[in-house]
Design an enzyme around this catalytic site. Structure first.
Site, PDB file in Angstrom:
ATOM      1  N   ARG A  50      -6.883  -8.518 -13.453  1.00  0.00           N
ATOM      2  CA  ARG A  50      -6.835  -7.868 -12.297  1.00  0.00           C
ATOM      3  C   ARG A  50      -7.249  -6.624 -12.374  1.00  0.00           C
ATOM      4  O   ARG A  50      -6.562  -5.756 -13.383  1.00  0.00           O
ATOM      5  CB  ARG A  50      -5.365  -7.807 -11.593  1.00  0.00           C
ATOM      6  CG  ARG A  50      -4.967  -7.199 -10.546  1.00  0.00           C
ATOM      7  CD  ARG A  50      -5.801  -7.755  -9.322  1.00  0.00           C
ATOM      8  NE  ARG A  50      -5.519  -7.453  -7.939  1.00  0.00           N
ATOM      9  CZ  ARG A  50      -5.733  -6.255  -7.357  1.00  0.00           C
ATOM     10  NH1 ARG A  50      -6.374  -5.510  -8.171  1.00  0.00           N
ATOM     11  NH2 ARG A  50      -5.526  -6.031  -6.346  1.00  0.00           N
ATOM     12  N   GLU A  58      -9.839 -10.366   0.633  1.00  0.00           N
ATOM     13  CA  GLU A  58      -9.446 -11.758   0.382  1.00  0.00           C
ATOM     14  C   GLU A  58     -10.507 -12.581   0.806  1.00  0.00           C
ATOM     15  O   GLU A  58     -11.426 -12.362   1.644  1.00  0.00           O
ATOM     16  CB  GLU A  58      -8.016 -11.796   1.250  1.00  0.00           C
ATOM     17  CG  GLU A  58      -6.857 -10.954   0.734  1.00  0.00           C
ATOM     18  CD  GLU A  58      -6.453 -11.198  -0.855  1.00  0.00           C
ATOM     19  OE1 GLU A  58      -6.585 -12.407  -1.104  1.00  0.00           O
ATOM     20  OE2 GLU A  58      -5.827 -10.380  -1.387  1.00  0.00           O
ATOM     21  N   ARG A  92      -1.120 -11.355 -14.636  1.00  0.00           N
ATOM     22  CA  ARG A  92      -2.346 -11.164 -14.895  1.00  0.00           C
ATOM     23  C   ARG A  92      -2.502  -9.534 -15.652  1.00  0.00           C
ATOM     24  O   ARG A  92      -1.892  -8.833 -15.371  1.00  0.00           O
ATOM     25  CB  ARG A  92      -3.389 -11.042 -13.488  1.00  0.00           C
ATOM     26  CG  ARG A  92      -3.366 -12.342 -12.785  1.00  0.00           C
ATOM     27  CD  ARG A  92      -4.234 -12.068 -11.683  1.00  0.00           C
ATOM     28  NE  ARG A  92      -3.361 -11.142 -10.730  1.00  0.00           N
ATOM     29  CZ  ARG A  92      -3.496 -11.017  -9.448  1.00  0.00           C
ATOM     30  NH1 ARG A  92      -4.396 -11.711  -8.928  1.00  0.00           N
ATOM     31  NH2 ARG A  92      -2.816  -9.996  -8.612  1.00  0.00           N
TER      32      ARG A  92
END
Length: 167
Positions: A50, A58, A92
């Site tokens: 990330r 998004e 992540r």
């Protein structure tokens, strides 16, 4: 399978926790969206990364697809260096991604493909880059009313769960 995954995460955590920010080289084998990618280590282990300090639109949001495409153009099938700072709540790896000397996280903001993530951003250069992109109407800043992804997710969650205020 789960045991192997946790052993892998533990090994990664041990490697990354030796110093506050650890440098790791990897090959980008996938791009999920404008702020998440998949890396492959020389040991053939894959993991999600990330991009820290930024938040890209998004998938269902305006510029979401363009942000993913732009990140793909920059790093897909490239060897990158990660400056790792830790993990997010989805496990992540949080990192600043470098392609040679180029800060990819910063490039995403400079080119209007991501917002600064204010609750997590520490480096003022990201805010300066966003201000410049906004003033120049670069990328997502061409939209007359852009909505930050963290706000968009909040609105979507409210609509999904219904906001009936207890009625």
């Amino acid at each position: 399978m789960i045991k192997k995954f946790f052993l892998f995460l533990t090994a990664l955590w041990t490697q990354f926790s030796i110093s506050a920010e650890r440098q790791v080289s990897c090959w980008v084998v996938g791009v999920s969206d404008g702020d998440t990618l998949t890396c492959l280590l020389p040991t053939k282990k894959q993991f999600k990364v990330r991009l820290q300090e930024i938040d890209a639109p998004e998938k269902g949001q305006p510029f979401g697809k363009k942000a993913k495409q732009y990140l793909s153009q920059l790093v897909f099938k490239q060897n990158v260096t990660l400056s790792v700072s830790g993990y997010d709540r989805y496990q992540r790896i949080l990192a600043t991604v470098y392609l040679q000397e180029q800060n990819i996280n910063l490039e995403m903001v400079k080119n209007g493909m991501a917002w600064v993530y204010p609750q997590y951003a520490k480096n003022p250069i990201y805010f300066q880059a966003q201000d410049f992109a906004q003033q120049q109407k670069i990328g997502l800043w061409r939209d007359p009313n852009p909505v930050a992804p963290y706000e968009w997710r909040k609105q979507k969650k409210t609509l999904k769960h219904g906001d009936n205020h207890g009625f």
